[in-house]
Design a protein around this motif. Structure first.
Motif, PDB file in Angstrom:
ATOM      1  N   LEU A  78      24.178 -46.330 -40.809  1.00 21.68           N
ATOM      2  CA  LEU A  78      24.847 -45.496 -39.813  1.00 21.68           C
ATOM      3  C   LEU A  78      23.843 -44.872 -38.850  1.00 21.68           C
ATOM      4  O   LEU A  78      24.082 -44.812 -37.635  1.00 21.68           O
ATOM      5  N   GLU A  79      22.713 -44.419 -39.382  1.00 20.01           N
ATOM      6  CA  GLU A  79      21.691 -43.832 -38.508  1.00 20.01           C
ATOM      7  C   GLU A  79      21.145 -44.863 -37.525  1.00 20.01           C
ATOM      8  O   GLU A  79      20.962 -44.566 -36.338  1.00 20.01           O
ATOM      9  N   SER A  80      20.915 -46.072 -37.998  1.00 15.72           N
ATOM     10  CA  SER A  80      20.374 -47.106 -37.110  1.00 15.72           C
ATOM     11  C   SER A  80      21.404 -47.502 -36.057  1.00 15.72           C
ATOM     12  O   SER A  80      21.039 -47.813 -34.908  1.00 15.72           O
ATOM     13  N   THR A  81      22.668 -47.461 -36.414  1.00 16.71           N
ATOM     14  CA  THR A  81      23.726 -47.764 -35.445  1.00 16.71           C
ATOM     15  C   THR A  81      23.798 -46.688 -34.371  1.00 16.71           C
ATOM     16  O   THR A  81      23.919 -46.986 -33.168  1.00 16.71           O
ATOM     17  N   LEU A  82      23.713 -45.431 -34.780  1.00 19.71           N
ATOM     18  CA  LEU A  82      23.754 -44.337 -33.810  1.00 19.71           C
ATOM     19  C   LEU A  82      22.562 -44.377 -32.854  1.00 19.71           C
ATOM     20  O   LEU A  82      22.691 -44.062 -31.670  1.00 19.71           O
ATOM     21  N   LYS A  83      21.411 -44.765 -33.390  1.00 17.03           N
ATOM     22  CA  LYS A  83      20.192 -44.788 -32.567  1.00 17.03           C
ATOM     23  C   LYS A  83      20.098 -46.012 -31.659  1.00 17.03           C
ATOM     24  O   LYS A  83      19.230 -46.067 -30.780  1.00 17.03           O
ATOM     25  N   ALA A  84      20.988 -46.981 -31.856  1.00 13.84           N
ATOM     26  CA  ALA A  84      20.891 -48.236 -31.096  1.00 13.84           C
ATOM     27  C   ALA A  84      21.505 -48.147 -29.700  1.00 13.84           C
ATOM     28  O   ALA A  84      21.377 -49.091 -28.908  1.00 13.84           O
ATOM     29  N   ASP A  85      22.174 -47.036 -29.380  1.00 14.82           N
ATOM     30  CA  ASP A  85      22.824 -46.862 -28.070  1.00 14.82           C
ATOM     31  C   ASP A  85      23.752 -48.025 -27.735  1.00 14.82           C
ATOM     32  O   ASP A  85      23.788 -48.526 -26.591  1.00 14.82           O
ATOM     33  N   LEU A  86      24.515 -48.475 -28.712  1.00 13.91           N
ATOM     34  CA  LEU A  86      25.409 -49.615 -28.509  1.00 13.91           C
ATOM     35  C   LEU A  86      26.614 -49.240 -27.665  1.00 13.91           C
ATOM     36  O   LEU A  86      27.095 -48.096 -27.731  1.00 13.91           O
ATOM     37  N   PRO A  87      27.151 -50.175 -26.902  1.00 15.52           N
ATOM     38  CA  PRO A  87      28.452 -49.932 -26.267  1.00 15.52           C
ATOM     39  C   PRO A  87      29.509 -49.916 -27.364  1.00 15.52           C
ATOM     40  O   PRO A  87      29.484 -50.744 -28.265  1.00 15.52           O
ATOM     41  N   ASN A 302      35.537 -49.624 -34.299  1.00 11.50           N
ATOM     42  CA  ASN A 302      34.410 -48.822 -33.837  1.00 11.50           C
ATOM     43  C   ASN A 302      33.132 -49.187 -34.595  1.00 11.50           C
ATOM     44  O   ASN A 302      33.167 -49.577 -35.766  1.00 11.50           O
ATOM     45  N   ASN A 303      32.016 -49.058 -33.924  1.00 12.43           N
ATOM     46  CA  ASN A 303      30.750 -49.558 -34.458  1.00 12.43           C
ATOM     47  C   ASN A 303      30.330 -48.902 -35.769  1.00 12.43           C
ATOM     48  O   ASN A 303      29.769 -49.560 -36.657  1.00 12.43           O
ATOM     49  N   LEU A 304      30.569 -47.601 -35.905  1.00  8.96           N
ATOM     50  CA  LEU A 304      30.171 -46.930 -37.140  1.00  8.96           C
ATOM     51  C   LEU A 304      30.957 -47.450 -38.334  1.00  8.96           C
ATOM     52  O   LEU A 304      30.402 -47.660 -39.421  1.00  8.96           O
ATOM     53  N   ALA A 305      32.245 -47.655 -38.160  1.00  8.80           N
ATOM     54  CA  ALA A 305      33.065 -48.185 -39.255  1.00  8.80           C
ATOM     55  C   ALA A 305      32.627 -49.595 -39.629  1.00  8.80           C
ATOM     56  O   ALA A 305      32.548 -49.947 -40.809  1.00  8.80           O
ATOM     57  N   MET A 306      32.338 -50.401 -38.626  1.00 12.22           N
ATOM     58  CA  MET A 306      31.921 -51.776 -38.891  1.00 12.22           C
ATOM     59  C   MET A 306      30.559 -51.805 -39.593  1.00 12.22           C
ATOM     60  O   MET A 306      30.339 -52.585 -40.523  1.00 12.22           O
ATOM     61  N   ALA A 307      29.661 -50.935 -39.173  1.00 13.21           N
ATOM     62  CA  ALA A 307      28.344 -50.858 -39.820  1.00 13.21           C
ATOM     63  C   ALA A 307      28.471 -50.398 -41.259  1.00 13.21           C
ATOM     64  O   ALA A 307      27.812 -50.923 -42.162  1.00 13.21           O
ATOM     65  N   ALA A 308      29.331 -49.401 -41.475  1.00 14.24           N
ATOM     66  CA  ALA A 308      29.545 -48.921 -42.844  1.00 14.24           C
ATOM     67  C   ALA A 308      30.111 -50.027 -43.718  1.00 14.24           C
ATOM     68  O   ALA A 308      29.711 -50.193 -44.883  1.00 14.24           O
ATOM     69  N   GLY A 309      31.046 -50.798 -43.178  1.00 12.91           N
ATOM     70  CA  GLY A 309      31.631 -51.896 -43.931  1.00 12.91           C
ATOM     71  C   GLY A 309      30.609 -52.960 -44.288  1.00 12.91           C
ATOM     72  O   GLY A 309      30.561 -53.433 -45.429  1.00 12.91           O
ATOM     73  N   LEU A 310      29.788 -53.346 -43.328  1.00  8.18           N
ATOM     74  CA  LEU A 310      28.743 -54.341 -43.583  1.00  8.18           C
ATOM     75  C   LEU A 310      27.758 -53.852 -44.636  1.00  8.18           C
ATOM     76  O   LEU A 310      27.375 -54.602 -45.547  1.00  8.18           O
ATOM     77  N   ALA A 311      27.346 -52.609 -44.522  1.00  6.93           N
ATOM     78  CA  ALA A 311      26.390 -52.063 -45.488  1.00  6.93           C
ATOM     79  C   ALA A 311      27.011 -51.957 -46.877  1.00  6.93           C
ATOM     80  O   ALA A 311      26.350 -52.218 -47.887  1.00  6.93           O
ATOM     81  N   THR A 312      28.286 -51.598 -46.943  1.00  9.11           N
ATOM     82  CA  THR A 312      28.971 -51.486 -48.225  1.00  9.11           C
ATOM     83  C   THR A 312      29.005 -52.829 -48.951  1.00  9.11           C
ATOM     84  O   THR A 312      28.709 -52.911 -50.151  1.00  9.11           O
ATOM     85  N   LEU A 313      29.356 -53.873 -48.239  1.00  9.71           N
ATOM     86  CA  LEU A 313      29.415 -55.201 -48.858  1.00  9.71           C
ATOM     87  C   LEU A 313      28.041 -55.643 -49.342  1.00  9.71           C
ATOM     88  O   LEU A 313      27.910 -56.254 -50.418  1.00  9.71           O
ATOM     89  N   GLU A 314      27.018 -55.306 -48.569  1.00 13.32           N
ATOM     90  CA  GLU A 314      25.655 -55.658 -48.980  1.00 13.32           C
ATOM     91  C   GLU A 314      25.264 -54.916 -50.265  1.00 13.32           C
ATOM     92  O   GLU A 314      24.665 -55.503 -51.173  1.00 13.32           O
TER      93      GLU A 314
END
Length: 462
Positions: A78-87, A302-314
């Protein structure tokens, strides 16, 4: 604004704020049963209050915290997603992270499921499943099971088999038909009307932890195919390792048409839901370019939810948590099952993986225990189970829940990360509180004094 300063300066106002601005009845409940703690931090399977007492969380946010709380790998993602300045949520665009999470889910879900819809919660995925089924089949009726729970928004509520949640909220969505759970004859009779769009069920009913017969889900899937009905499986609580397999349906080798997912997928941080379905269903709903947005969810991808989901599966894969859940859940049940022979009120210990129920029933031998049971049931149906959950919390600092309204069933849905010492903590505590509950009228009297004192205190401070 610094959130940490705000929390520190007003740390003990949570109950007064909720009493004034949110659900005051919940505040009264917590104070009455002596669950009104001021939690200040959490880590893994544990909660810590402002006195630095440690609690073992066997409730895990109704199953949200399968990885435990504040898992470092989810925080890092989540921190890396927030820092990435993604659209984010451009809407007239398709995002990379949602595509990657969809790809991963398709690889993990049962064969034949290859399209994904993202939402914000489990109840939203159920709503989507209902709509998709109706449009794809051209039919309207939805079959659901008595005792099931699929959510509290209007469509999912209409498919929930407990009138307690429905009373006063009608009229509900029409064409929903309730049948008994684990009853193939009733299911076929309902499906044979040939006007049914979908049959929705939990593989294991969460309210009560009711496990079907071995032939029920495979035969239900076969009946759905026979009558051209969409078979929807609600894995919102049972999925992603909870039962010791990726999906509860794997215990019976069942291939549904739609799977509803949420809770664990969030990593415990960002609300998220996912519907995974067969391509023919998706393609009938989104069958033309002008129907590309016929169903959606503003924040669903939303990007945070998608990142959380990817990290959870990993994390589930890399830490072997699903295998660990199967092993640890079996260890808990094996250790507690002998108590059914020792204590006559404890009827059964059942479950799969980290979804465990202790069912209590009226004793048949001891007259004093029968009197105690009847006293409690006369006061409030299902109250005996509070003789277990309340002292588990007060004496042993274990947070648990009653498995459903009016049930004498205690339910454990802990994080999948429990250690051997946690297992011993649970087994020792359950042994103690079950023994205490069998003291008959003395146990009821002590319990009644606790509830009465706390209820009076809650009323005085209201």
């Amino acid at each position: 604004m610094k959130i940490q300063d705000l929390i520190q300066n007003r740390s003990r106002e949570n109950f007064s704020l909720h009493d004034k601005y949110l659900n005051s009845q919940m505040v009264k409940v917590l104070k009455t049963i002596d669950f009104d703690r001021h939690y200040v931090r959490a880590q893994g399977a544990y909660l810590f209050d402002d006195q630095d007492n440690r609690y073992l969380d066997l409730l895990s946010g109704f199953g949200v915290f399968a990885l435990g709380r504040n898992h470092p790998k989810i925080i890092e993602a989540l921190e890396s997603t927030l820092k990435a300045d993604l659209p984010n949520l451009v809407q007239l665009d398709v995002s990379l992270l949602s595509g990657l999470l969809a790809e991963k889910l398709v690889k993990l879900t049962p064969d034949g499921l290859n399209r994904v819809f993202f939402a914000n919660s489990g109840t939203e995925t159920v709503e989507a499943a209902i709509k998709f089924s109706r449009y794809a089949t051209g039919k309207s009726k939805v079959i659901f099971c008595h005792g099931c729970y699929h959510g509290l928004s209007l469509g999912s509520l209409s498919a929930t088999g407990d009138d307690h949640y429905k009373k006063g909220f009608g009229p509900l969505v029409p064409d929903f038909i309730e049948i008994p759970f684990n009853d193939l004859e009733a299911l076929e009779q309902a499906l044979a009307q040939e006007d049914v769009a979908a049959f929705i069920t939990e593989p294991i009913q969460g309210h009560g932890v009711w496990i079907p017969d071995d032939d029920y889900l495979p035969e239900a899937a076969a009946l759905a195919r026979k009558y051209g009905v969409v078979f929807i499986v609600d894995e919102i609580q049972t999925g992603l390792g909870r039962t010791g397999k990726w999906w509860a349906v794997e215990h019976w080798s069942v291939e549904p048409d739609i799977v509803c997912i949420s809770k664990t997928l969030s990593g415990g941080f960002v609300p998220v839901g996912a519907l995974v379905c067969k391509e023919w269903i998706f393609d009938r709903v989104f069958n033309r370019m002008d129907r590309a947005v016929v169903h959606g969810s503003t924040f669903g991808k939303n990007n945070l939810a998608m990142a959380a989901g990817l990290a959870t599966l990993e994390v589930l894969e890399s830490e072997n948590l699903i295998e660990h859940a199967a092993y640890t859940g079996t260890a808990i049940m094996d250790a507690l099952t002998p108590l059914t022979e020792q204590y006559e009120c404890l009827k059964e210990v059942r479950g799969k993986g980290m979804m465990i129920a202790l069912e209590f029933a009226e004793p048949t031998k001891s007259l004093s225990l029968k009197l105690s049971w009847k006293m409690l049931e006369a006061a409030n149906k299902g109250l005996f189970s509070q003789l277990i959950t309340v002292p588990l919390f007060r004496r042993h600092q274990i947070l648990s829940q009653v498995a459903g309204r009016g049930m004498n069933i205690v339910k454990f849905i802990p994080p999948l990360i429990l250690t051997e010492s946690d297992v011993q903590w649970i087994v020792s505590a359950v042994n103690d509180v079950v023994a205490s509950a069998h003291r008959g009228p003395a146990a009821v009297w002590d319990f009644g004094k606790v509830l009465a004192t706390r209820a009076l205190r809650a009323k005085l401070h209201a």
